[in-house]
Design a protein around this motif. Sequence first.
Motif, PDB file in Angstrom:
ATOM      1  N   GLU A   1       0.853  -1.193   0.000  1.00  0.00           N
ATOM      2  CA  GLU A   1       0.000   0.000   0.000  1.00  0.00           C
ATOM      3  C   GLU A   1       0.888   1.242   0.000  1.00  0.00           C
ATOM      4  O   GLU A   1       1.756   1.398   0.859  1.00  0.00           O
ATOM      5  N   LEU A   2       0.657   2.122  -0.984  1.00  0.00           N
ATOM      6  CA  LEU A   2       1.462   3.329  -1.123  1.00  0.00           C
ATOM      7  C   LEU A   2       0.636   4.568  -0.833  1.00  0.00           C
ATOM      8  O   LEU A   2      -0.538   4.641  -1.189  1.00  0.00           O
ATOM      9  N   SER A   3       1.286   5.542  -0.228  1.00  0.00           N
ATOM     10  CA  SER A   3       0.662   6.854  -0.066  1.00  0.00           C
ATOM     11  C   SER A   3       0.693   7.560  -1.416  1.00  0.00           C
ATOM     12  O   SER A   3       1.374   7.112  -2.346  1.00  0.00           O
ATOM     13  N   SER A   4      -0.002   8.680  -1.531  1.00  0.00           N
ATOM     14  CA  SER A   4       0.015   9.419  -2.797  1.00  0.00           C
ATOM     15  C   SER A   4       1.424   9.937  -3.102  1.00  0.00           C
ATOM     16  O   SER A   4       1.851   9.955  -4.254  1.00  0.00           O
ATOM     17  N   GLU A   5       2.170  10.310  -2.082  1.00  0.00           N
ATOM     18  CA  GLU A   5       3.544  10.770  -2.277  1.00  0.00           C
ATOM     19  C   GLU A   5       4.436   9.629  -2.774  1.00  0.00           C
ATOM     20  O   GLU A   5       5.254   9.806  -3.685  1.00  0.00           O
ATOM     21  N   GLU A   6       4.269   8.439  -2.205  1.00  0.00           N
ATOM     22  CA  GLU A   6       5.053   7.278  -2.633  1.00  0.00           C
ATOM     23  C   GLU A   6       4.675   6.866  -4.053  1.00  0.00           C
ATOM     24  O   GLU A   6       5.547   6.514  -4.846  1.00  0.00           O
ATOM     25  N   THR A   7       3.393   6.956  -4.372  1.00  0.00           N
ATOM     26  CA  THR A   7       2.940   6.643  -5.722  1.00  0.00           C
ATOM     27  C   THR A   7       3.587   7.599  -6.723  1.00  0.00           C
ATOM     28  O   THR A   7       4.077   7.171  -7.768  1.00  0.00           O
ATOM     29  N   HIS A   8       3.611   8.872  -6.384  1.00  0.00           N
ATOM     30  CA  HIS A   8       4.248   9.868  -7.264  1.00  0.00           C
ATOM     31  C   HIS A   8       5.747   9.574  -7.421  1.00  0.00           C
ATOM     32  O   HIS A   8       6.290   9.648  -8.529  1.00  0.00           O
ATOM     33  N   GLN A   9       6.403   9.226  -6.319  1.00  0.00           N
ATOM     34  CA  GLN A   9       7.833   8.907  -6.369  1.00  0.00           C
ATOM     35  C   GLN A   9       8.082   7.719  -7.296  1.00  0.00           C
ATOM     36  O   GLN A   9       8.999   7.740  -8.112  1.00  0.00           O
TER      37      GLN A   9
END
Length: 185
Positions: free
Chosen positions: A6-14
């Motif tokens: 599960e990724l946060s929106s920041e991790e998804t962007h990264q």
Amino acid sequence: MNNFVELSSEETHQLESSFEEVKVKKRQFIVQPGFTNMHRAFVVKGAFRAYIITNDGQEHTLQFAIENWWISDFNSYIYQHPATLFIVALEDSTILQIEYNQEQELKKSNHKFETFFRIMAEKGLAFEHRRILFNLTNSAEARYENFLLNFPNFVNRVPQYALASYLGMTTEFLSRIRNKRIKKS
């Protein structure tokens, strides 16, 4: 990826910013022997074939990839040694590719990325192990039937010679199996 971590929106962007979208024309190679494979590729659209040519000129297909599959010469990619495989587009395709050093940086920056790539490697290894065991212990007909059952989306998208090579038989023998199957139905 969210099916595995599960990724946060920041991790998804990264993660997304670490990949480059690349258009690949039919018959274009993305990996060739002798050159170090610098990228891991995720197929967004299209189809690919990974194969090797033996010293006697015989081709052996090791992998196919269509939408939502990964493809690479993983030995070359992981160890950063010259590739031994050819990887060619079977259709006009779109891939998302990540460069080796970029992936390493991602994995260092966040254990979720490391977990994701580890899970993909484990699943790939388990798949290849099952394939080898099935091929060693089953008839050509059973291998073909198994492929049809488990990978129906591939059958009409890969050339018959490549499918025969993947299944460990000649094109002529695959034709006989297909014709026998048609006559039964």
